[in-house]
Design a protein around this motif. Structure first.
Motif, PDB file in Angstrom:
ATOM      1  N   SER A  92       0.853  -1.188   0.000  1.00  0.00           N
ATOM      2  CA  SER A  92       0.000   0.000   0.000  1.00  0.00           C
ATOM      3  C   SER A  92       0.887   1.236   0.000  1.00  0.00           C
ATOM      4  CB  SER A  92      -0.924   0.013   1.223  1.00  0.00           C
ATOM      5  OG  SER A  92      -0.163   0.081   2.404  1.00  0.00           O
ATOM      6  N   GLY A  93       0.381   2.295  -0.552  1.00  0.00           N
ATOM      7  CA  GLY A  93       1.146   3.529  -0.613  1.00  0.00           C
ATOM      8  C   GLY A  93       2.079   3.563  -1.807  1.00  0.00           C
ATOM      9  N   ALA A  94       2.886   4.590  -1.821  1.00  0.00           N
ATOM     10  CA  ALA A  94       3.800   4.814  -2.941  1.00  0.00           C
ATOM     11  C   ALA A  94       4.991   3.870  -2.865  1.00  0.00           C
ATOM     12  CB  ALA A  94       4.283   6.259  -2.917  1.00  0.00           C
ATOM     13  N   PRO A  95       5.575   3.550  -4.008  1.00  0.00           N
ATOM     14  CA  PRO A  95       6.796   2.731  -4.005  1.00  0.00           C
ATOM     15  C   PRO A  95       7.988   3.536  -3.486  1.00  0.00           C
ATOM     16  CG  PRO A  95       6.264   3.409  -6.240  1.00  0.00           C
ATOM     17  CD  PRO A  95       5.142   3.888  -5.365  1.00  0.00           C
ATOM     18  N   TRP A  96       8.985   2.835  -2.970  1.00  0.00           N
ATOM     19  CA  TRP A  96      10.248   3.445  -2.562  1.00  0.00           C
ATOM     20  C   TRP A  96      11.140   3.538  -3.790  1.00  0.00           C
ATOM     21  CZ3 TRP A  96      11.422   5.438   2.164  1.00  0.00           C
ATOM     22  CH2 TRP A  96      10.588   5.102   3.228  1.00  0.00           C
ATOM     23  N   GLU A  97      11.854   4.654  -3.927  1.00  0.00           N
ATOM     24  CA  GLU A  97      12.788   4.861  -5.031  1.00  0.00           C
ATOM     25  C   GLU A  97      14.189   5.020  -4.449  1.00  0.00           C
ATOM     26  OE1 GLU A  97      11.551   8.040  -7.570  1.00  0.00           O
ATOM     27  OE2 GLU A  97       9.451   7.429  -7.473  1.00  0.00           O
ATOM     28  N   ALA A 124       4.650  11.170  -1.109  1.00  0.00           N
ATOM     29  CA  ALA A 124       3.433  11.174  -0.301  1.00  0.00           C
ATOM     30  C   ALA A 124       2.241  10.674  -1.106  1.00  0.00           C
ATOM     31  CB  ALA A 124       3.155  12.584   0.209  1.00  0.00           C
ATOM     32  N   THR A 125       1.361   9.955  -0.444  1.00  0.00           N
ATOM     33  CA  THR A 125       0.078   9.537  -1.022  1.00  0.00           C
ATOM     34  C   THR A 125      -0.978   9.728   0.065  1.00  0.00           C
ATOM     35  OG1 THR A 125       0.206   7.230  -0.297  1.00  0.00           O
ATOM     36  CG2 THR A 125       1.229   7.768  -2.420  1.00  0.00           C
ATOM     37  N   THR A 126      -2.182   9.306  -0.211  1.00  0.00           N
ATOM     38  CA  THR A 126      -3.226   9.370   0.814  1.00  0.00           C
ATOM     39  C   THR A 126      -2.983   8.356   1.920  1.00  0.00           C
ATOM     40  OG1 THR A 126      -4.578   7.838  -0.473  1.00  0.00           O
ATOM     41  CG2 THR A 126      -4.967  10.202  -0.814  1.00  0.00           C
ATOM     42  N   VAL A 127      -2.129   7.365   1.670  1.00  0.00           N
ATOM     43  CA  VAL A 127      -1.851   6.301   2.627  1.00  0.00           C
ATOM     44  C   VAL A 127      -0.603   6.590   3.467  1.00  0.00           C
ATOM     45  CG1 VAL A 127      -1.355   3.827   2.836  1.00  0.00           C
ATOM     46  CG2 VAL A 127      -2.926   4.637   1.088  1.00  0.00           C
ATOM     47  N   THR A 132      12.257  10.562   3.169  1.00  0.00           N
ATOM     48  CA  THR A 132      13.544  10.533   2.481  1.00  0.00           C
ATOM     49  C   THR A 132      14.592   9.961   3.423  1.00  0.00           C
ATOM     50  OG1 THR A 132      12.954  12.486   1.198  1.00  0.00           O
ATOM     51  CG2 THR A 132      15.291  11.931   1.299  1.00  0.00           C
ATOM     52  N   ILE A 133      15.451   9.119   2.884  1.00  0.00           N
ATOM     53  CA  ILE A 133      16.590   8.580   3.629  1.00  0.00           C
ATOM     54  C   ILE A 133      17.836   8.950   2.840  1.00  0.00           C
ATOM     55  CG2 ILE A 133      17.716   6.516   4.530  1.00  0.00           C
ATOM     56  CD1 ILE A 133      14.902   5.162   4.401  1.00  0.00           C
ATOM     57  N   GLU A 134      18.785   9.601   3.506  1.00  0.00           N
ATOM     58  CA  GLU A 134      20.058   9.950   2.881  1.00  0.00           C
ATOM     59  C   GLU A 134      21.165   9.201   3.598  1.00  0.00           C
ATOM     60  OE1 GLU A 134      20.192  14.192   3.214  1.00  0.00           O
ATOM     61  OE2 GLU A 134      18.567  14.471   1.777  1.00  0.00           O
ATOM     62  N   THR A 135      21.946   8.445   2.834  1.00  0.00           N
ATOM     63  CA  THR A 135      23.026   7.653   3.401  1.00  0.00           C
ATOM     64  C   THR A 135      24.019   7.315   2.299  1.00  0.00           C
ATOM     65  OG1 THR A 135      23.515   5.749   4.809  1.00  0.00           O
ATOM     66  CG2 THR A 135      21.825   5.435   3.115  1.00  0.00           C
ATOM     67  N   ALA A 158       7.535  14.251   7.115  1.00  0.00           N
ATOM     68  CA  ALA A 158       6.794  15.503   7.272  1.00  0.00           C
ATOM     69  C   ALA A 158       6.930  16.124   8.660  1.00  0.00           C
ATOM     70  CB  ALA A 158       5.320  15.277   6.951  1.00  0.00           C
ATOM     71  N   SER A 159       7.164  15.318   9.677  1.00  0.00           N
ATOM     72  CA  SER A 159       7.190  15.865  11.032  1.00  0.00           C
ATOM     73  C   SER A 159       8.487  15.624  11.790  1.00  0.00           C
ATOM     74  CB  SER A 159       6.022  15.279  11.839  1.00  0.00           C
ATOM     75  OG  SER A 159       6.148  13.878  11.890  1.00  0.00           O
TER      76      SER A 159
END
Length: 192
Positions: A92-97, A124-127, A132-135, A158-159
């Motif tokens: 569910s939700g958006a795929p990770w890139e 972001a999606t409705t779900v 973001t992960i930076e490494t 977001a938070s």
């Protein structure tokens, strides 16, 4: 008369010997090298600007790999990927890139690494919220939807902004764990 035939015989022998020597040198030049080190470093397959779709047994898309270039080194059975962009589907939700400058895959593609600075993003999606992960230098098991690193990691959503050293991500379940030296800030979303 004998001197004419002797002269012709000597000239024919010289010409024959010269042709044989030239051909022998050309044959040596044309022979492929059989140095095992050269064979291990020489690609036996390549692709440019490619897209690879990987599906599960039902035919559903599991992940997609884009790249600028792909080379397979048969001696090591390793795939070298320039500018890999891996899109991992979730239930569910958006795929990770996942993006990096360089990548490698081995063990029939069940294991891989993204080398250098790695950016992992989920829109972001409705779900789900954007994350973001930076490494850097991430080990991946694409078919298990798993990624890990021992490098410093920043997780942003977001938070919150969280920093740590080392991380594990279970992308299909949208779980990210920072492993040590974790610090963060949290700001709850304000009501409009």
């Amino acid at each position: 008369m004998v001197s004419r035939w002797a002269f012709r015989l000597v000239v024919a022998a010289i010409i024959g010997l010269s042709v044989w020597m030239v051909l022998e040198e050309q044959v040596d030049i044309l022979q492929p090298t059989t140095d095992d080190n050269d064979a291990a470093d020489t690609p036996d397959f390549f692709a440019e600007r490619f897209i690879l779709d990987v599906t599960d047994e039902t035919g559903s898309l599991t992940y997609q790999l884009h790249g600028e270039a792909l080379d397979h080194l048969a001696g090591e059975d390793v795939w070298l990927i320039e500018a890999p962009w891996l899109i991992v589907q979730t239930e569910s939700g958006a795929p990770w890139e996942l993006r990096a400058p360089i990548g490698r895959a081995w063990n029939a593609g069940t294991e891989a690494s993204l080398d250098g600075a790695v950016n992992i993003r989920r829109p972001a999606t409705t779900v789900n919220t954007e994350a973001t992960i930076e490494t850097r230098d991430v080990y991946i098991q694409p078919q298990a939807f798993y990624a890990e690193t021992e490098a410093p990691t920043v997780f942003i959503d977001a938070s919150s902004v969280m920093r740590g050293v080392g991380s594990r991500a279970y992308l299909d379940r949208n779980i990210v764990q920072l492993l040590s030296e974790t610090r963060g800030t949290y700001e709850p979303a304000t009501e409009p």
